[in-house]
Write a protein that holds these residues in place. Structure first.
Motif, PDB file in Angstrom:
ATOM      1  N   GLY B 655      55.593 -16.268  45.542  1.00 50.14           N
ATOM      2  CA  GLY B 655      56.715 -16.648  46.345  1.00 50.14           C
ATOM      3  C   GLY B 655      57.545 -17.658  45.738  1.00 50.14           C
ATOM      4  O   GLY B 655      58.421 -18.409  46.149  1.00 50.14           O
ATOM      5  N   LYS B 656      57.113 -18.057  44.504  1.00 48.03           N
ATOM      6  CA  LYS B 656      57.800 -19.188  43.752  1.00 48.03           C
ATOM      7  C   LYS B 656      59.498 -18.742  43.297  1.00 48.03           C
ATOM      8  O   LYS B 656      59.639 -17.595  42.698  1.00 48.03           O
ATOM      9  N   VAL B 698      57.180 -35.176  55.643  1.00 49.25           N
ATOM     10  CA  VAL B 698      56.541 -34.447  56.996  1.00 49.25           C
ATOM     11  C   VAL B 698      55.710 -35.448  57.671  1.00 49.25           C
ATOM     12  O   VAL B 698      54.785 -36.152  57.014  1.00 49.25           O
ATOM     13  N   LEU B 706      52.621 -37.422  56.198  1.00 53.57           N
ATOM     14  CA  LEU B 706      51.681 -36.879  55.427  1.00 53.57           C
ATOM     15  C   LEU B 706      52.127 -36.647  54.076  1.00 53.57           C
ATOM     16  O   LEU B 706      51.290 -36.330  53.297  1.00 53.57           O
ATOM     17  N   TYR B 710      53.706 -39.395  45.814  1.00 49.16           N
ATOM     18  CA  TYR B 710      54.111 -38.411  45.063  1.00 49.16           C
ATOM     19  C   TYR B 710      53.052 -37.312  44.846  1.00 49.16           C
ATOM     20  O   TYR B 710      53.309 -36.154  44.082  1.00 49.16           O
ATOM     21  N   MET B 711      51.746 -37.388  45.324  1.00 50.17           N
ATOM     22  CA  MET B 711      50.882 -36.469  45.280  1.00 50.17           C
ATOM     23  C   MET B 711      51.266 -35.450  46.323  1.00 50.17           C
ATOM     24  O   MET B 711      50.794 -34.210  46.196  1.00 50.17           O
ATOM     25  N   ASP B 712      52.067 -35.770  47.438  1.00 46.40           N
ATOM     26  CA  ASP B 712      52.531 -34.687  48.316  1.00 46.40           C
ATOM     27  C   ASP B 712      54.026 -34.676  48.509  1.00 46.40           C
ATOM     28  O   ASP B 712      54.373 -33.794  49.301  1.00 46.40           O
ATOM     29  N   TYR B 713      54.815 -35.766  47.998  1.00 41.96           N
ATOM     30  CA  TYR B 713      56.081 -35.464  48.259  1.00 41.96           C
ATOM     31  C   TYR B 713      56.795 -34.997  46.896  1.00 41.96           C
ATOM     32  O   TYR B 713      56.444 -35.776  45.795  1.00 41.96           O
ATOM     33  N   THR B 714      57.360 -33.818  46.841  1.00 38.25           N
ATOM     34  CA  THR B 714      57.652 -33.438  45.616  1.00 38.25           C
ATOM     35  C   THR B 714      58.903 -33.912  44.899  1.00 38.25           C
ATOM     36  O   THR B 714      60.023 -33.240  45.635  1.00 38.25           O
ATOM     37  N   ARG B 717      61.698 -32.517  39.102  1.00 37.62           N
ATOM     38  CA  ARG B 717      61.531 -32.861  37.553  1.00 37.62           C
ATOM     39  C   ARG B 717      62.378 -32.161  36.690  1.00 37.62           C
ATOM     40  O   ARG B 717      62.921 -30.944  36.980  1.00 37.62           O
ATOM     41  N   ASP B 719      61.817 -30.058  34.402  1.00 37.50           N
ATOM     42  CA  ASP B 719      61.379 -28.845  34.382  1.00 37.50           C
ATOM     43  C   ASP B 719      61.706 -27.621  35.451  1.00 37.50           C
ATOM     44  O   ASP B 719      61.496 -26.588  35.473  1.00 37.50           O
ATOM     45  N   ASP B 720      62.117 -28.480  36.559  1.00 33.56           N
ATOM     46  CA  ASP B 720      62.566 -27.315  37.632  1.00 33.56           C
ATOM     47  C   ASP B 720      64.022 -27.058  37.564  1.00 33.56           C
ATOM     48  O   ASP B 720      64.519 -26.384  38.194  1.00 33.56           O
ATOM     49  N   PRO B 781      56.975 -22.077  47.652  1.00 34.88           N
ATOM     50  CA  PRO B 781      56.413 -20.831  47.262  1.00 34.88           C
ATOM     51  C   PRO B 781      55.436 -20.337  48.573  1.00 34.88           C
ATOM     52  O   PRO B 781      55.534 -19.039  48.975  1.00 34.88           O
ATOM     53  N   SER B 782      54.693 -21.346  49.188  1.00 36.92           N
ATOM     54  CA  SER B 782      53.978 -20.678  50.334  1.00 36.92           C
ATOM     55  C   SER B 782      54.708 -20.274  51.465  1.00 36.92           C
ATOM     56  O   SER B 782      54.457 -19.303  52.261  1.00 36.92           O
ATOM     57  N   TRP B 785      56.471 -17.000  50.645  1.00 33.55           N
ATOM     58  CA  TRP B 785      55.353 -15.970  50.504  1.00 33.55           C
ATOM     59  C   TRP B 785      55.246 -15.465  51.961  1.00 33.55           C
ATOM     60  O   TRP B 785      54.871 -14.233  52.364  1.00 33.55           O
TER      61      TRP B 785
END
Ligand SMILES: Cc1cc2nc3c(=O)[nH]c(=O)nc-3n(C[C@H](O)[C@H](O)[C@H](O)COP(=O)(O)OP(=O)(O)OC[C@H]3O[C@@H](n4cnc5c(N)ncnc54)[C@H](O)[C@@H]3O)c2cc1C
Lengths: 263, 790
Positions: B655-656, B698, B706, B710-714, B717, B719-720, B781-782, B785
Motif C-alpha cells: 500500500g505504499k 490524532v 496519540l 515525531y515517533m508518531d507524527y510523520t 523528509r 527522501d519522501d 500504506p496501511s 492497503w
C-alpha cells in the motif's frame, strides 16, 4: 532530566561493581536512555557508561561465528560485518539515521528489546548467543516479550555471538514516523535449516515464524511461502497499522527477505 | 536581462549566510541580565474541573520565585479573538473567554494550569512536579458531530452549546442552489476529511518578557510573524498596556506557517510576570510542548455535492462542513473555515450557484487556526477531488471536464457567486503548461513499465485558485475582522545614499531582506547592497500587520513601492534645484538624475547629500532630509492559480505510495526573485505532500494526543520527495498592485494534496480497484492497503 551521577569505568569488572550501587543503570549509546531521561520518564541515580571499556567494542570472526562487542555502534557493524555477514551489516545500516548509528549500540538495542527494533530480529533469526558478565543466554531464551529480557538486575551484555549463515537478509517495512520497523523479517539459511524472525509486528515482541521456517527449510524460495499467512492474533494495532495489516506484512517482508538473500 | 540584483534576478538570499553558519539571532538567543525561567504545568487530561491547587511545597523549593495561577490574572483580559463571524441567522458567534491560565476548568491536554518561575529552568520544572492539582475529570468532547448532539457535555459551561457558529454562504442563494440540484442531470457527491495538522516550525515558540521600572515600560521578545499585532492584542485587550509603553520584538524567526501569527498565553504571561517579579522571564517551548500548545491546522469534515447539466456544465455546488475550533478561539480561527474557505469554493470554474454551510465546533482539543493556506487548501481539496470523481462517474476525461468549466481568459475580471472578483488568470495556459512539462503523453508507457514490475502507476491533477494578499481593510471589516489588513513601510535614505527600509511585514524564512531590497534597488537604480531591510521591532517600524496569507510582497512590497515613490518624487525636486531645471524634466535612471534631453546630471548620492547638508537647497519649498512612510491598503485580494500534476507508483503488496514526479505550473503574476519563489513552492509542496501522505494529528476518544511526538507524527523528509518541476512562466499580472505580483507562499500546500490523492485513486482505478472512490488523507500504506483489501 533529573540530576544523576556519571561514571565511566575502564573494565567490565569495574562496571559491574558500579552497577551494584543504588539506582545505577548502564549507559551505552544513549539513543534510547537519554531521550527517556530528558522526558523525565526515567530517573537513574547514576549512569555507568560502557563505551570506555575496550573489550566491549569490536567486530571479529571466530570460525563460523561473528562476535560483536556489546558497545559496538551500528555504524561500525554496518562497516565491519559487511564482508563476513552482509545481511547483518545491511540491517545495522538501516537503523535510524547517521547520528543514531554512530552512537547507538548492539548491546543497548538488545538490552532494551523494543518490539520494533531491528537487532532482536537478527539475534533471534541467527540463534545468537547473548554473552553477559556472568553467563551465556541463547536468543531463544533471551527475548521474553516487549521490553523484557532474561537479563537480571545489574547484569550486562558483553558481547553477542552470531552464527554466520550461508545466506541471509533483513526486509524492513518502516513505520513512517519513527522509521523503526512497522514489520520486518530477518531470514537466515544454515546447513541445518532456515530461521525466520519477525520484529515490529507482535505484542509479544520479536518472534520466530515456525511455519515459514519449515517451508523454507525444504525449499529456500519466496514461492515456498505461497499459501502461508500469519494470523493477526496478538499483532500490534496502532495509528500506523492494524493487526491485520501487520500480519499481512509478515508474509510480504518474509518473501522479500528470502528473495533478497538469494540462494 | 534583469540587473544582478533588481527585479527578476535570482539573487542569492543575503540572510542565508547568517542562518547557515548558525549566526541567526533567534528569540532563544536572547538572554537578559537577571533572567528567570518559567515552566507551565499543563493539563494531562482533556476535560476536567479544577477543585484545588496546592503549590505550597513547590513555592518552598530551591530557586522558586513564585507560582502563578488564574487568580493572579483577575484584572487581565482573556486572550482575544481577532475575528467575529456572524451566523446564518445574523447572530454573532459564541465567543468563550480564553484565560491566560486555566480558570475553573481545563479544556484540552496542554491547557496551562500553573506557571512556575524559578532561577533556572530545571528548578521550575522540578517545582512544577511538586504542585498538587486536584482535577475532577469530565467527559471529554472530541468528536465534532457528537459535540453538537442535544445534551452533549459542554466544553464551556457558560455557552449554550458547543456550536461556535452555523454559517451559511451565500444564505440568500440557498434555495436557488437546492433548486439547481433538483433540476440537475447529474449529481456527484463526496464525503471527506481534511486531516488535522501540527505546524512544526523548526524553531519552537519562545517568549522573553522584560520590564523597566524606571520608565514603566515593557519589552516582549517573541517568535512572532507579526509583532505589531501582538502589541495591539496583548497591550489593548489582555494586559492594558498602552502602545508607547510596550515594545514587541520578533527577531529572526525559524518558520511559522501560520502557527506564529497568534497571540498566545505564554507571551502575555512572560510580559506580565516580568513586571510582578521585576526580573526578565523567559519561556522556551520544548517540542513536546509545541504539539499541545501551538495552534493546529485544518481539521474539517465535509460533504460536498456538485450538480451538472446534461452537457457536463457545472450548475451548482453545495457543501456542509464541520470545522474544529478546538477548546478556545485562537486569533483568526473563526475566519478560516468561513471567509478564507467559503469565498474560494468557485475554484477555477464557472459554477453559477454555490452554497456553503459551515458549523464551527468547540472540542476538548488544542485550538485550531490558520496553517499554510488556511481555508484555501480545504476548499481546493474538496473541489478538485470532487471534479475528479465527477469525471470518473461520467466517464469523461478529468482534464477536459475541467477545461470545459474553467473561467476563460477573456472572462476576467470575473465575479464569482461567492463574493470575490478574480482580477486575472489563465487557467487553460497553466493546465497546458503542466501537461507539457509532465510528459503526459508518455504516461501510458511509464505505467506499463511499472506494471511489469508489479507496481501501479497513476497520474493525478489539480487546478487551484487562492486568494492572497489579504486584504482590503473596509471589506474585511464588514466580514468581521477586528483589524485592518494594510501594510506599512518607511524608507529612510541616509546622507551618503545608503537606504534603510523599515517594513511592517515579517520575514521568518521568506527572504524579504533580499526580495524587498531588489525592489528598491530596481526602482532607484542603486546597488541592492546599499539597501538594508529592517523588520520585527515595533519600536522602529510603523504599525504593520505582519506576514501570513502570502501577503508580504503584494501588500508589504506595495507599501515599500509607495514609500519609495515618495522618495523619488522628493529626490527629483532636489535634483531639479541642483540642476536648475523643472522637476517634471528630471529623469531617474540607474541611480542618476538627469535633465531630459541634456547631458546635465547629478547622481543619487549628490541628491541625498544635499538633502541632509542643505546648503544649496530649496529650503523655502522643501524640508531637508529624505525619509518617507507609506501605508498600502489593497483594493482586492490577489488570485494566484496553477495546475499541479502528480505521478505516483503504488506498491499493491504494502500500500505504499511513492511520488515519482511532481509538476507545478503556477501563475504568480510578476516575479521578483525566481529562485526564492521556487524555494517557496518547494516548501509548500513538501507540506502539501506531507498532508496527503504522511502527517496526521490524532486524538483518541479521551482527548489524548496519540501523535504527540515525531515517533508518531510523520514529518515529510527529503527522501519522501524526488524533486519537483516548478514553472512560473504563465504570467497574468495582478491588475491592482503596483508590482503586479500575486503571492507564492502557500500555493504549493494548497494545490498538491488533491493532486496526490487523485493520482493514487487513478493508479487504483487503472488497476481495476474501481470500488475505491476516495481514501482520506493521509494515504498511509496501511490505509491504502485496507482500502484495497476492504
Ligand atoms: C531517531 C532514532 C531512530 C532510531 N531508529 C531505530 C531503528 O530504526 N531500529 C532500531 O532497532 N533502533 C532504532 N533506534 C534505537 C537505537 O538503535 C538505540 O541505539 C538502541 O535501541 C539502544 O542502544 P543504545 O546503545 O543507544 O542504548 P542506551 O540508550 O544507552 O540504553 C538502552 C537501554 O539498555 C540498557 N543497556 C545498554 N547497554 C547495555 C548492556 N551492554 N547491558 C545491559 N543493559 C544495557 C540501558 O541501561 C538502557 O536501559 C532509534 C533511535 C533513535 C533516537
Amino acid at each position: 532530566m533529573y540530576n544523576f551521577d556519571f561514571v565511566k569505568p575502564g573494565s567490565v569488572a569495574d562496571a559491574v561493581a558500579a552497577l551494584a550501587g543504588e539506582e545505577a543503570q548502564p549507559l551505552s549509546g544513549g539513543q534510547t536512555l537519554i531521550p527517556s531521561m530528558k522526558a523525565r520518564l526515567n530517573a537513574p541515580g547514576s549512569l555507568v557508561s560502557l563505551t570506555g571499556i575496550p573489550e566491549l567494542v569490536g567486530v571479529c570472526r571466530e570460525g563460523d561465528t561473528l562476535v560483536i562487542g556489546a558497545a559496538t555502534t551500528h555504524a561500525q557493524v554496518a562497516r565491519d560485518a559487511a564482508g563476513d555477514f552482509p545481511g547483518l551489516a545491511a540491517l545495522a545500516g538501516q537503523i535510524g539515521d547517521p547520528a543514531v548509528r554512530n552512537k547507538g549500540t548492539i548491546g543497548g538495542s538488545l538490552a532494551n528489546n523494543d518490539p520494533s527494533a531491528c537487532y532482536p530480529a537478527a539475534a533471534l533469526g541467527t540463534g545468537a548467543t547473548i554473552v553477559t558478565d556472568r553467563r551465556e543466554i541463547a536468543a531463544d531464551d533471551y527475548f521474553q516479550g516487549m521490553f523484557t529480557t532474561a537479563l537480571e538486575e545489574g547484569e550486562i551484555i558483553t558481547s553477542v555471538r552470531l552464527p554466520i549463515p550461508q545466506a541471509s537478509a533483513y526486509a524492513k517495512f518502516v513505520q513512517p514516523a519513527s522509521r523503526f520497523a512497522l514489520t520486518a523479517a530477518f531470514v537466515a539459511r544454515y546447513a541445518s535449516g532456515v530461521r525466520v524472525a519477525i520484529t515490529g509486528a507482535s505484542e509479544n515482541g520479536v518472534f520466530r515464524w515456525a511455519e515459514a521456517e519449515a517451508a523454507l527449510s525444504s525449499d529456500f524460495s519466496a514461492n515456498a511461502l505461497d499459501g502461508l499467512a500469519h494470523s493477526a492474533h496478538e499483532m500490534i494495532a496502532d495509528l500506523h497499522g492494524t493487526a491485520a495489516y501487520r500480519a499481512h506484512l509478515v508474509g510480504v517482508m518474509t518473501r522479500r527477505a528470502v528473495a533478497a538473500a538469494g540462494s | 536581462m534583469p540587473k544582478d540584483d533588481g527585479i527578476g534576478a535570482s539573487t542569492k538570499r543575503r540572510e542565508d549566510t547568517r542562518f547557515l553558519t548558525g549566526n541567526g539571532k533567534y528569540t532563544d538567543d536572547i538572554n537578559l541580565r537577571g533572567q528567570t525561567y518559567v515552566h507551565f504545568l499543563r493539563s494531562d487530561v482533556a476535560h476536567g474541573r479544577i477543585k484545588g491547587i496546592d503549590s505550597s511545597a513547590a513555592e518552598a523549593m530551591d530557586g522558586v520565585l513564585r507560582v502563578f495561577t488564574a487568580a493572579d490574572f483577575d484584572s487581565a483580559g482573556g486572550i482575544p479573538c481577532g475575528w467575529q463571524v456572524t451566523d446564518k441567522h445574523g447572530q454573532p458567534m459564541q465567543e468563550p473567554k480564553h484565560p491566560i491560565l486555566a480558570e475553573g476548568k481545563v479544556r484540552h491536554v496542554g491547557d496551562p494550569i500553573c506557571a512556575v518561575v524559578a532561577e533556572t529552568y530545571a528548578q521550575a520544572r522540578d517545582a512544577a512536579e511538586a504542585i498538587e492539582v486536584d482535577i475532577e475529570e469530565l467527559e471529554p468532547v472530541v468528536d465534532m458531530k457528537a459535540a453538537l448532539k442535544d445534551g452533549a457535555t459542554k466544553v464551556h459551561d457558560d455557552l449554550s452549546s458547543n456550536l461556535c457558529y452555523d454559517w451559511g454562504f451565500v444564505e440568500e442563494n440557498k434555495d436557488a442552489v437546492n433548486e439547481a440540484f433538483n433540476n440537475a442531470a447529474h449529481v456527484v457527491s463526496l464525503e471527506l476529511t481534511n486531516n488535522r495538522l501540527v505546524a512544526n516550525p523548526m524553531e519552537p515558540r519562545v517568549a522573553v518578557g522584560d520590564y523597566d521600572p524606571w520608565g514603566d515600560s515593557h519589552t516582549l521578545y517573541t517568535t512572532s510573524q507579526n509583532p505589531h499585532v501582538i502589541r495591539l492584542l496583548m497591550g489593548a485587550f489582555v494586559l492594558n498596556i498602552p502602545e508607547h509603553k510596550l515594545r514587541v520584538v520578533a527577531p529572526d524567526v525559524g518558520g511559522g506557517f501560520g502557527s506564529k501569527i497568534y497571540h498566545y498565553a505564554e507571551e502575555a504571561f512572560c510580559t506580565y510576570a516580568a513586571k510582578v517579579l521585576k526580573r526578565p522571564v523567559k519561556w522556551t517551548s520544548s517540542r513536546s510542548e509545541a504539539f499541545i500548545s501551538d495552534a493546529h491546522g485544518r481539521d474539517h469534515k465535509t460533504k460536498i455535492e456538485l450538480a451538472l447539466d446534461a452537457d457536463h456544465n457545472f450548475t451548482a455546488l453545495r457543501t456542509e462542513t464541520y470545522a474544529n475550533m478546538g477548546a478556545y478561539l485562537s486569533t483568526f480561527a473563526p475566519s478560516i473555515p468561513t471567509w478564507l474557505h467559503g469565498t474560494l469554493m468557485a475554484g477555477n470554474y464557472k459554477t453559477p450557484l454555490i452554497y456553503v454551510n459551515v458549523k464551527a465546533v468547540f472540542t476538548n482539543t488544542v485550538p485550531v487556526d490558520a496553517y499554510r493556506g488556511a481555508g484555501r487548501p480545504e476548499a481546493t481539496f474538496q473541489i478538485e477531488r470532487l471534479v475528479d470523481k465527477a469525471a470518473r462517474e461520467l466517464g469523461v476525461d478529468p482534464i477536459e471536464l475541467r477545461r470545459q468549466n474553467f473561467i476563460k481568459p477573456e472572462e476576467f475580471p470575473y465575479q464569482t457567486p461567492v463574493a470575490v472578483v478574480y482580477d486575472t488568470g489563465n487557467y487553460h495556459a497553466t493546465m497546458d503548461k503542466m501537461l507539457e512539462l509532465s510528459d503526459y503523453a508518455g504516461f501510458e508507457a511509464r505505467r506499463a513499465e511499472s506494471a511489469a514490475r508489479g507496481k501501479l502507476r497513476g497520474f493525478g491533477i489539480a487546478h487551484y485558485i487562492e486568494a492572497c494578499g489579504i486584504a482590503p481593510s473596509n471589506l474585511v471589516g464588514q466580514l468581521g475582522a477586528r483589524a485592518g489588513l494594510y501594510e506599512s513601510a518607511s524608507v529612510r535614505v541616509n546622507a551618503t545614499g545608503s537606504i534603510s527600509v523599515y517594513t511592517g511585514s515579517h520575514s521568518h524564512g521568506q527572504g524579504h531582506e533580499t526580495t524587498f531590497a531588489q525592489v528598491v534597488a530596481e526602482m532607484i537604480g542603486v546597488d541592492a547592497n546599499s539597501i538594508e531591510i529592517h523588520h520585527g521591532d515595533t519600536s522602529n517600524t510603523p504599525m504593520g500587520m505582519g506576514t501570513y496569507g502570502s501577503r508580504s510582497l503584494a501588500v508589504g512590497g506595495s507599501a515599500i513601492v509607495k514609500a519609495t515613490n515618495k522618495i523619488i518624487d522628493k529626490a527629483k525636486k532636489i535634483a531639479a534645484h541642483l540642476l536648475e531645471a523643472a522637476p517634471e524634466d528630471i529623469e531617474l535612471k540607474d541611480g542618476k538624475f538627469s535633465v531630459a534631453g541634456t547631458d546635465k546630471s547629478v547622481d543619487w548620492s549628490g541628491v541625498t547629500l544635499a538633502a541632509y547638508v542643505p546648503h544649496n537647497y530649496p529650503l523655502e519649498e522643501l524640508e531637508p532630509g529624505l525619509e518617507e512612510t507609506a501605508f498600502y491598503d489593497p483594493s482586492n485580494f490577489t488570485y494566484p492559480s496553477g495546475a499541479y500534476g502528480c505521478e505516483v507508483e503504488l506498491d499493491p503488496e504494502t500500500g505504499k505510495i511513492d511520488i515519482l514526479r511532481f509538476i507545478a505550473a503556477d501563475d504568480f503574476g510578476n516575479i521578483v526573485n525566481p529562485m526564492i519563489v521556487e524555494g517557496q513552492v518547494h516548501g509548500g509542496l513538501a507540506q502539501g505532500i506531507g498532508q496527503a501522505l504522511l502527517e496526521n494529528c490524532v486524538y483518541d476518544d479521551q482527548g489524548q494526543l496519540l501523535s504527540g511526538s515525531y515517533m508518531d507524527y510523520t514529518m515529510p523528509r527529503a527522501d519522501d520527495m524526488r524533486g519537483f518541476t516548478v514553472d512560473h512562466s504563465c504570467v497574468t499580472p495582478c491588475t491592482h498592485n503596483p508590482l503586479g505580483v500575486k503571492g507564492c507562499g502557500e500555493a504549493g500546500a494548497i494545490g498538491s494534496p488533491p493532486a496526490v490523492v487523485n493520482a493514487a485513486i487513478d493508479a487504483l482505478h487503472r488497476a481495476g480497484h474501481t470500488h475505491i472512490t476516495h481514501i482520506d488523507m493521509p494515504l498511509t500504506p496501511s490505509r491504502v492497503w485496507a482500502a484495497m483489501n476492504g
